[in-house]
Write a protein that holds these residues in place. Sequence first.
Motif, mmCIF file in Angstrom:
data_model
loop_
_atom_site.group_PDB
_atom_site.id
_atom_site.type_symbol
_atom_site.label_atom_id
_atom_site.label_comp_id
_atom_site.label_asym_id
_atom_site.label_seq_id
_atom_site.Cartn_x
_atom_site.Cartn_y
_atom_site.Cartn_z
ATOM 1 N N ILE A 83 1.096 -1.129 -0.042
ATOM 2 C CA ILE A 83 -0.022 0.017 -0.052
ATOM 3 C C ILE A 83 0.919 1.139 0.039
ATOM 4 N N GLY A 85 1.056 5.600 -0.936
ATOM 5 C CA GLY A 85 0.121 6.821 -0.911
ATOM 6 C C GLY A 85 0.668 7.782 0.172
ATOM 7 N N ASP A 87 1.124 9.237 3.483
ATOM 8 C CA ASP A 87 1.025 8.510 4.814
ATOM 9 C C ASP A 87 0.109 9.505 5.796
ATOM 10 N N LYS A 91 -4.905 5.577 5.594
ATOM 11 C CA LYS A 91 -4.275 4.711 4.918
ATOM 12 C C LYS A 91 -3.764 3.515 5.732
ATOM 13 N N ARG A 92 -3.376 3.619 7.034
ATOM 14 C CA ARG A 92 -2.794 2.680 7.975
ATOM 15 C C ARG A 92 -4.309 1.840 8.346
ATOM 16 N N CYS A 154 2.176 -1.790 4.352
ATOM 17 C CA CYS A 154 1.911 -0.356 4.207
ATOM 18 C C CYS A 154 3.259 0.425 4.041
ATOM 19 N N TRP A 176 -2.589 2.205 -4.447
ATOM 20 C CA TRP A 176 -2.321 3.467 -4.097
ATOM 21 C C TRP A 176 -3.836 3.910 -3.522
ATOM 22 N N ILE A 177 -3.664 4.151 -2.180
ATOM 23 C CA ILE A 177 -4.871 4.854 -1.397
ATOM 24 C C ILE A 177 -4.681 6.195 -1.659
ATOM 25 N N VAL A 179 -6.099 9.667 -0.632
ATOM 26 C CA VAL A 179 -6.854 10.194 0.425
ATOM 27 C C VAL A 179 -6.592 11.979 0.240
ATOM 28 N N TYR A 221 3.182 7.039 -7.509
ATOM 29 C CA TYR A 221 2.066 6.473 -6.971
ATOM 30 C C TYR A 221 1.138 5.754 -7.910
#
Length: 275
Positions: A83, A85, A87, A91-92, A154, A176-177, A179, A221
Amino acid sequence: MAMRAAPAAATGFFSSPSSVSPRRFSFATPPPSLSAGRCIIHRRRLRAFPSSELPQEELNPSVDLLRKTAEAVGDFRKTPIYIVGTDCTAKRNIGKLLANSIIYRYLCSEELLEDVLGGKDALRAFKESDEKGYLEVETEGLKQLTSMGSLVLCCGDGAVMNSTNLGLLRHGVSIWIDVPLEMAANDMLKSTGTQATKDPDAFSQAMSKLRQQYEELKERYGISDITVSVQNVASQLGYSSVDSVTLEDMVLEIVKQIERLIRTKAMMEAAGKPF
């Protein structure tokens, strides 16, 4: 996406700079919520963006999420997930719930480095003073972690900052998260004991720094196999605000995209084409 054999693990795990003694980590014990091969079912609707990072044992998938995950990724087992992106706690938390949903281990490379170096401030100083050394440590860690198989990792930004590390991500599936930067800025301020509402200048400075980082790294990303955007999920589900998005909404979208990736791979292989 390339699900090929991972390189042999190197000796030493996340070897620290010469001034810091290397440390070994044990992965023998599964997450608390998965002990004895079971999963505790949560009784509440989990918001994707709580004010702090949640312990993994509190992020338990619902029966519906477990069922949909099992149906979608049954043939996907043992493929590591990376994962990437900006931080932030969202995300975590998403990574932890995803790991619990597919019965994977969860690790965060930044937390491992903080543990080795002596905390967030020490890691921040290391990045700023020796970027080359930081990337080398990230490379060493990725080389070893790619051999672990059933893992959600992560990753820190070092995972996408050079071609070597990007290449290592090809041994699994990268996600890729994406946010909203405002969430990451609030996290950044919280780590220093600052509240955005009480210090708008600090929030503005944090946003400026994050925008710069985002612009520098978004193309890297974007190389990921899967992209899941909080804003897009909110739009698809008809929510008026990203604050309505839950952790399970995000994980379900990830699972859908993994399922799509598996189908595409199967079709390409059937056609005799590389994937």
